[in-house]
Design a protein around this motif. Structure first.
Motif, PDB file in Angstrom:
ATOM      1  N   GLY A  48       0.815  -1.212   0.000  1.00 22.19           N
ATOM      2  CA  GLY A  48       0.000   0.000   0.000  1.00 22.19           C
ATOM      3  C   GLY A  48       0.850   1.263   0.000  1.00 22.19           C
ATOM      4  N   LEU A  49       2.065   1.166  -0.503  1.00 26.43           N
ATOM      5  CA  LEU A  49       2.979   2.307  -0.507  1.00 26.43           C
ATOM      6  C   LEU A  49       2.873   3.072  -1.823  1.00 26.43           C
ATOM      7  N   THR A  50       3.452   4.258  -1.809  1.00 30.14           N
ATOM      8  CA  THR A  50       3.469   5.069  -3.034  1.00 30.14           C
ATOM      9  C   THR A  50       4.682   4.641  -3.872  1.00 30.14           C
ATOM     10  N   PRO A  51       4.478   4.301  -5.126  1.00 27.60           N
ATOM     11  CA  PRO A  51       5.606   3.882  -5.962  1.00 27.60           C
ATOM     12  C   PRO A  51       6.664   4.978  -6.079  1.00 27.60           C
ATOM     13  N   ASN A  52       7.908   4.560  -6.096  1.00 30.82           N
ATOM     14  CA  ASN A  52       9.075   5.419  -6.299  1.00 30.82           C
ATOM     15  C   ASN A  52       9.302   6.452  -5.179  1.00 30.82           C
ATOM     16  N   ALA A  53       8.706   6.270  -4.019  1.00 31.49           N
ATOM     17  CA  ALA A  53       8.984   7.137  -2.860  1.00 31.49           C
ATOM     18  C   ALA A  53       9.948   6.375  -1.940  1.00 31.49           C
ATOM     19  N   ASP A  54      10.775   7.117  -1.193  1.00 32.85           N
ATOM     20  CA  ASP A  54      11.729   6.456  -0.298  1.00 32.85           C
ATOM     21  C   ASP A  54      11.063   6.143   1.026  1.00 32.85           C
ATOM     22  N   TYR A  55      11.332   4.980   1.561  1.00 37.19           N
ATOM     23  CA  TYR A  55      10.786   4.559   2.853  1.00 37.19           C
ATOM     24  C   TYR A  55      11.923   4.012   3.720  1.00 37.19           C
ATOM     25  N   SER A  56      11.897   4.398   5.014  1.00 31.82           N
ATOM     26  CA  SER A  56      12.915   3.897   5.954  1.00 31.82           C
ATOM     27  C   SER A  56      12.218   3.083   7.041  1.00 31.82           C
ATOM     28  N   TYR A  57      12.879   2.033   7.455  1.00 30.70           N
ATOM     29  CA  TYR A  57      12.304   1.146   8.459  1.00 30.70           C
ATOM     30  C   TYR A  57      13.323   0.913   9.583  1.00 30.70           C
ATOM     31  N   ARG A  58      12.775   0.678  10.771  1.00 34.49           N
ATOM     32  CA  ARG A  58      13.628   0.312  11.900  1.00 34.49           C
ATOM     33  C   ARG A  58      13.003  -0.921  12.549  1.00 34.49           C
TER      34      ARG A  58
END
Lengths: 383, 603
Positions: A87-97
């Motif tokens: 359900g994310l936006t394509p080509n956007a950066d996402y960071s996870y911890r």
């Protein structure tokens, strides 16, 4: 044909290349990869299991770009080491911890990672579908080319369609009209479209035999189309003068109002032949039984399975399901349609064989004789 | 008033054919009627005599000489009576001289009233030259041109059920009227037209045709679509054949005075005897007469009689047409040696321009009999397409018909039920060996299960046919004892399988052979000798996949009847497939010919 094969190979190659693209991820303890075979709405977050400690669960957090803080996303069990975030936006950066909740109540950070979801040109999960579709298209093209080349393609006899000439002949000898009912469907219904093509063939014959034709319609758009088709049929056989404008007419869109009107026509005009082609519902038996009582030869055709028993018992001939769709190719013998029909039939035969083989393998698996999971995987989503 | 024939002791019957007039004398011996003698003389319809009775007198004269009984007085057939020595109690005759009865028929829809009209005319013994119909695809002027060109002896007009279409029928009547047709014989007479259609259209049809033709109105041949009523039309055809066609032909008016019953068209008479035999013995029968120009096929299945005439299939005048229709490869497949195609074509053309010649060498005979097989096969195919149920009738269905919706108009010919196959005509009756006639019948008709084969010894079926109209018992007795040459039973399992696999097991006690218990392989033919008049009970056990009437693979006990050939076991399978490989084909045919002792030489 050769061009088509080349194009297919090029496209497939391009798709394979696009599917293998490396994802832009930061190298850290937590790996964030683009989820494969999607439209760019997911990433796979993976982490290593911490050594020497017992982990109760992992808390996965995602960085909110507006606040610059990590917010909890979900918690997974301690023996799991990856998560798919969708359900994310394509080509956007996402960071996870990822934070490990230890069995002793303490927490420890596993690491952070970032990645970007991107869409793929080709969904390899559906490779089996592509193979199926390409095989089907090739089959159809081969049969069309055979039909165009003059090869006689065998199509089994369909009694209902063979009897069309006979039914029109009967009306001619009896000096009675022919009634054509194209069902209760609208112009977008596939059964109605099939009925219209049959009407065109029937109209051509009635023009040749100089026999009156009555076509009561439930849908105004269907009426307009059918009127034009009948007019064209009369013109084609050189009898435009014999076409009567009022032979194709609108009755009502009320289901039982329409049925009452058609029954009235049957009882008053006593047509020698009735055609019921298209989509029918509760009125099928009322129409067919009234027609049978008037002594008419009746040919029905519908794709509505629930109406089959009524038509079969009350009519002389019934086109069942796909026989109705096959009617155009059967009556017209057009190479394009005939080739498509043969191609579809072969594809159905292949599916039937697969179903039978599958059923046998499942039975054998139940007996513990053989391992058949390889066969099932052919038709599952490829992962 | 019908004549009383109960005291008849002597019967004289003639058949005036196109080339010869045949006379037979039948006499009562004790309680049985038997053929005494037979005479033959050239037909004299043509110049210089131009009087059919001259040929009749010559043929009867021969009978008179051979029998020693006075049958002629001056130039007339002598009838017996008080104070008259000799003479015949009854004199009957048939005729096909001058090309027989040639008709055109017309109906509204070709496959409905058109087909019924065709059946009516064919059953009455006519050759149907053309079928006119509203839907035959021809324009009006083409139909008019066809009527004028063909010049039929009469036209049968039908169409519409009673209360049905009028416009279509009137249109056909107007076309016939516009053609202003003239009969073949008698230029001063109007062409007879029989109207047997919608009764409501009679007035209009009279208006169109009465002034231009000799119009006769009879009951509708299709009063409703569900029923045919061919009797009145056939009866009228017979009457008109006598009054118009025969009366105009040279000498026939005199001959008509001599006969005790109306002269019948020859094919109509043959149809009568086939029907009489089928009804007397309660059997399903097929008769075939292969002539020089035409081949007639008669059948009785389920009590329904059908006759077709293939006007372009014959062994002399039409032999080239047989080759053209079937193609040389189909003829060559029956020949167990290689022959140059051109040599075959030369043989065929020679036969056509010299129709009375007979084969001079064994090779010629084999080729001619190969052509005969194809002529029989094609004629039978045509017969099956016309011997059909009525089309366009309402059907009653149940839910069990969901996947087996049979159409109307299926062929009535069911070879599984056929009991007797009778052949006639020069190619069959005069074959040097009877076994050749038997094999030609088997190859041409492909009988299934158990069928009894016979040929007409001297082609007296026409005379017996006309006799059966007045004395069916006498006709049946003579047919049974003197006309038929019994060839024997043919056993043919239906089905297909792997070449060389078992097809049939037979167990029976054959006189002369003792107890036999044999397996016959697929692709083989065998002959078991069984004399005429002998019958044996046999247990026939077909292999899996083969049917002999009791179901696939199920055994049955049958009575096999002997004949001059014997019992033929035809295990070539049905549908019959001839090997495609040349060597295999030649070997197979050679095997069949040897086993059945068809020809004296081995190829």
């Amino acid at each position: 044909m050769r061009k088509l094969v080349v194009i297919c190979v090029v496209i497939t190659g391009a798709l394979l290349i696009s599917g293998c693209q490396e994802i832009d991820t930061e190298v850290s303890a937590v790996t964030v990869m683009d989820a494969p075979n999607d439209s760019g709405g997911g990433v796979v977050v993976a982490w290593p299991a911490p050594a020497g400690v017992k982990v109760d669960s992992f808390a996965i957090e995602r960085l909110d770009p507006e606040t610059g803080k990590y917010t909890p996303l979900t918690t997974v069990k301690g023996d799991e080491t990856f998560l798919e975030d969708t359900g994310l936006t394509p080509n956007a950066d996402y960071s996870y911890r990822v934070v490990a909740n230890l069995a002793d109540g303490k927490t420890t950070a596993v690491g952070e990672g970032a990645g970007r979801p991107t869409g793929e040109w080709f969904n390899f999960n559906r490779l089996n579908v592509l193979v199926g579709v390409v095989s089907f298209v090739v089959l159809v093209l081969v049969f069309i080319s055979m039909a165009r080349g003059g090869k006689e393609l065998f199509v089994r006899k369909i009694a209902g369609l063979e009897a069309v000439d006979e039914a029109i002949g009967r009306a001619t000898e009896m000096g009675k009209p022919i009634l054509f009912v194209s069902g209760l469907g609208d112009a977008s219904d596939i059964a109605t479209i099939a009925a219209m093509t049959i009407l065109a063939k029937v109209a051509r014959k009635t023009a040749e035999y100089e026999t009156p034709l009555i076509v009561p319609c439930r849908d105004p758009i269907v009426m307009m189309v059918e009127k034009e088709m009948v007019r064209e049929a009369y013109t084609e056989v050189g009898r435009p003068d014999a076409f009567e404008e009022d032979s194709v007419f609108y009755v009502t869109d009320s289901q039982f109002g329409y049925v009452a009107a058609v029954d009235g026509i049957m009882l008053r005009e006593r047509p020698a032949t009735n055609f019921y082609m298209g989509a029918f519902y509760a009125e099928s038996l009322i129409l067919a039984e009234t027609g049978a009582q008037t002594g008419a030869i009746q040919i029905a055709g519908t794709d509505r399975v629930t109406q089959f028993p009524f038509f079969i018992t009350a009519c002389d001939y019934t086109l069942m399901g796909e026989e109705l769709y096959a009617a155009t190719a059967y009556l017209g013998r057009d190479p394009l349609m005939l080739g498509s029909l043969k191609g579809q039939d072969w594809a159905k035969a292949v599916i039937l064989v697969i179903l039978i083989v599958g059923a046998i393998l499942i039975a054998l698996t139940g007996l513990g004789e053989v391992d058949t999971t390889w066969f099932a995987r052919l038709f599952e989503t490829v992962s | 008033m019908a004549q009383d024939y109960s005291h008849v002791k002597t019967i004289l019957a003639t058949d005036c054919g196109s080339t010869t007039t045949k006379a037979i004398l039948i006499e009562k011996e004790g309680e049985e009627y038997r053929l005494k003698v037979r005479g033959e003389a050239p037909t004299t319809v043509e110049k210089p005599a131009e009087d059919v009775t001259r040929g009749v007198l010559n043929a009867v004269g021969e009978v008179e000489e051979l029998s020693g009984r006075t049958l002629l007085k001056k130039v007339k057939v002598l009838h017996s009576g008080k104070g008259i020595k000799g003479g015949t109690d009854v004199y009957l005759s048939t005729s096909s001289a001058g090309g027989g009865l040639q008709m055109m028929v017309a109906g509204v829809v070709k496959s409905m009233t058109g087909e019924s009209a065709q059946r009516a005319a064919l059953g009455a013994g006519a050759i149907v030259m053309d079928v006119l119909a509203s839907n035959d695809g021809r324009l009006g002027h083409e139909k008019i041109e066809a009527i004028r060109r063909l010049r039929p002896d009469m036209i049968l007009l039908s169409g519409g059920i009673d209360g049905g279409t009028i416009s279509h029928v009137v249109e056909l009547a107007e076309l016939i009227g516009a053609a202003d047709p003239k009969p073949r014989f008698g230029s001063g007479y109007d062409l007879p037209v029989i109207y047997a259609g919608n009764k409501d259209a009679r007035g209009n049809v009279k208006g169109s045709l009465e002034a231009k033709t000799d119009l006769y109105v009879v009951d509708n041949i299709r009063p409703v679509l569900e029923r045919e009523n061919l009797g009145p039309a056939r009866h009228e055809i017979h009457n008109l054949f006598m009054e118009h066609v025969m009366a105009q032909a040279p000498g026939y008016s005199k001959l008509m005075e001599w006969t005790d019953e109306p002269i019948m068209p020859t094919p109509g008479a043959v149809g009568e005897i086939i029907q009489t035999i089928a009804s007397t013995y309660g059997i399903e029968a097929i008769g075939v007469d292969i002539g020089g120009a035409t081949t007639d096929v008669f059948s009785v299945f389920g009590g329904v009689f059908n006759r077709t005439v293939s006007a372009n299939l014959g062994m002399s005048y039409s032999v080239s047409n047989v080759v053209a229709e079937t193609g040389l490869p189909n003829i060559m497949r029956w020949v167990p040696f290689s022959v140059d195609e051109r040599a075959i074509r030369d043989r065929v053309r020679n036969k056509m321009i010299r129709p009375t010649t007979i084969p001079q060498t064994l090779e010629d005979l084999i080729v001619e009999q190969a052509i005969a097989r194809e002529a029989l096969r094609l004629a039978f195919e045509q017969h099956k397409s016309l011997a059909v149920g009525l089309k366009g009738i309402q059907q009653q269905r149940t839910i069990s018909d969901a996947f087996a919706q049979t159409a109307t108009g299926g062929t009535l010919v069911n070879m599984m039920n056929l009991d007797m196959l009778v052949g006639s005509g020069g190619a069959l009756s005069h074959a040097p060996r009877r076994a050749q006639a038997g094999l030609m019948l088997i190859d041409g008709f492909m009988p299934e299960c158990v069928t009894f084969l016979a040929v007409d010894s001297i082609f007296m079926m026409p005379q017996l046919g006309v006799l059966s109209k007045v004395m069916p018992k006498a006709a049946t007795q003579v047919f049974d004892r003197d006309c038929l040459v019994r060839l024997g039973s043919c056993v043919a399992p239906v089905g297909s399988g792997k070449e060389g696999s078992n097809c049939l097991h037979i167990e029976a006690d054959f006189p002369g052979l003792g107890h036999i218990s044999e397996d016959v392989k697929l692709g083989e033919m065998r002959l078991l000798p069984l004399p005429v008049g002998e019958k044996v009970r046999a247990k026939l056990d077909p292999a899996r996949g083969f049917d002999l009437g009791a179901g696939k693979g199920d055994a049955r006990e049958v009575t096999l009847e002997g004949g001059v050939v014997g019992v033929v076991l035809d295990c070539r399978g049905r549908p019959f497939q001839i090997p495609e490989d040349e060597t295999k084909r030649v070997n197979a045919i050679t095997g069949w010919l040897q086993n059945l002792d068809i020809y004296p030489k081995v190829f």
